[in-house]
Design a protein around this motif. Structure first.
Motif, short mmCIF file in Angstrom:
data_model
loop_
_atom_site.label_atom_id
_atom_site.label_comp_id
_atom_site.label_asym_id
_atom_site.label_seq_id
_atom_site.Cartn_x
_atom_site.Cartn_y
_atom_site.Cartn_z
N TYR A 107 14.21 -5.07 -33.32
CA TYR A 107 14.83 -4.46 -34.48
C TYR A 107 14.43 -3.00 -34.70
O TYR A 107 13.31 -2.60 -34.37
N ALA A 108 15.35 -2.24 -35.27
CA ALA A 108 15.07 -0.87 -35.70
C ALA A 108 14.39 -0.91 -37.07
O ALA A 108 14.18 -1.98 -37.65
N THR A 109 14.05 0.23 -37.59
CA THR A 109 13.33 0.32 -38.86
C THR A 109 14.30 0.35 -40.05
O THR A 109 15.47 0.70 -39.90
N SER A 167 14.28 -11.63 -48.15
CA SER A 167 14.90 -12.88 -47.73
C SER A 167 16.40 -12.90 -47.99
O SER A 167 17.15 -13.56 -47.27
N ALA A 168 16.84 -12.14 -49.01
CA ALA A 168 18.27 -12.12 -49.35
C ALA A 168 19.08 -11.26 -48.40
O ALA A 168 20.30 -11.43 -48.29
N ASP A 172 21.42 -9.88 -42.48
CA ASP A 172 22.20 -8.66 -42.30
C ASP A 172 21.33 -7.54 -41.74
O ASP A 172 21.79 -6.75 -40.90
N PHE A 173 20.08 -7.47 -42.21
CA PHE A 173 19.17 -6.45 -41.67
C PHE A 173 18.94 -6.66 -40.18
O PHE A 173 19.00 -5.71 -39.39
N GLN A 174 18.68 -7.89 -39.80
CA GLN A 174 18.41 -8.17 -38.39
C GLN A 174 19.62 -7.88 -37.52
O GLN A 174 19.49 -7.32 -36.43
N ASP A 175 20.81 -8.26 -37.99
CA ASP A 175 22.03 -8.01 -37.20
C ASP A 175 22.26 -6.52 -37.00
O ASP A 175 22.53 -6.06 -35.89
N LEU A 176 22.18 -5.75 -38.09
CA LEU A 176 22.47 -4.33 -38.02
C LEU A 176 21.37 -3.57 -37.29
O LEU A 176 21.64 -2.71 -36.45
N ILE A 180 21.55 -1.32 -33.85
CA ILE A 180 21.11 0.08 -33.82
C ILE A 180 20.12 0.31 -32.69
O ILE A 180 20.25 1.25 -31.90
N ARG A 181 19.14 -0.56 -32.60
CA ARG A 181 18.10 -0.36 -31.57
C ARG A 181 18.68 -0.50 -30.17
O ARG A 181 18.35 0.29 -29.27
#
Length: 222
Positions: A107-109, A167-168, A172-176, A180-181
């Motif tokens: 993952y990216a930051t 958690s919410a 979506d964070f992991q997918d995006l 990106i990375r």
């Protein structure tokens, strides 16, 4: 490699010595020196050269050297310069953290996620899930880089909103951030970064020419 003339000779010698060690691991003092250089806004290309000299993983070299990934938009100019600098610093911190744990992450930051999403936020209303991710990332980045107004503890109180838990927005964070990375690494590979092979691990992260383009991969936010 002429650019390395701007780097202290002591650090260059230390990197070369570390690279020659049997365990192929950088010493803690070398990592601290690299962190110090990153805090002085040394160009990421020079930092990537040093990681390559120290025989970091090819993935990490490419992840650091690769470009920032932005949503294709006419609003790209709205991204403040401090945020672009923060992207590089946070990317470098993440690489060193993974290195110390002998890991290569996926993952990216949050800083890169915020930067990617910012131009899109000016184009049209985002889906509620992406809006929550954008606000969560904004809070994380502004708190970390001391960009909140004096006296404010978080971004949510500035917009009279409720705090958003990771958690919410995790999925979506992991997918995006994964997208990106991957895009950053592919573009860096196309530019020729990471051709020096780690003698111990002989690893390689290849870029399929059929999947690499001059444009960053895009993720629909609407």
């Amino acid at each position: 490699m002429d650019q390395l003339s701007f780097i202290p000779e002591e650090l260059v010698r230390t990197l070369q010595q570390d690279a020659g060690n049997e365990d192929t691991r950088c010493s803690s003092s070398t990592l601290e020196m690299l962190r110090l250089l990153a805090s002085l806004d040394v160009p990421k290309e020079l930092l990537a050269c040093m990681l390559e000299m120290a025989e970091f993983s090819i993935h990490h070299v490419r992840y650091l050297a690769g470009p920032l990934v932005l949503h294709r938009s006419l609003w790209s100019d709205v991204i403040p310069s401090w945020l672009k600098v923060a992207c590089v610093k946070d990317r470098f911190d993440l690489i060193l953290s993974e290195y110390e744990q002998d890991q290569v992450g996926d993952y990216a930051t949050p800083t890169e996620v915020l930067t990617y999403m910012m131009p899109a936020s000016f184009e049209a209303p985002m889906h509620r899930d992406y809006s929550d991710l954008y606000i969560w990332a904004g809070n994380e980045v502004m708190r970390k880089h001391n960009k909140l107004p004096k006296g404010a503890d978080n971004f949510y109180e500035l917009i009279s909103g409720h705090p958003i838990e990771f958690s919410a927005v995790k999925n979506d964070f992991q997918d995006l951030s994964r997208s990106i990375r991957q895009s950053v690494v592919k573009h860096a590979a196309q530019q020729g970064w990471g051709k020096r092979r780690n003698r111990a691990k002989a690893e390689a992260i290849s870029a399929d020419p059929a999947q690499v383009s001059d444009q960053p991969e895009q993720v629909s936010l609407f």
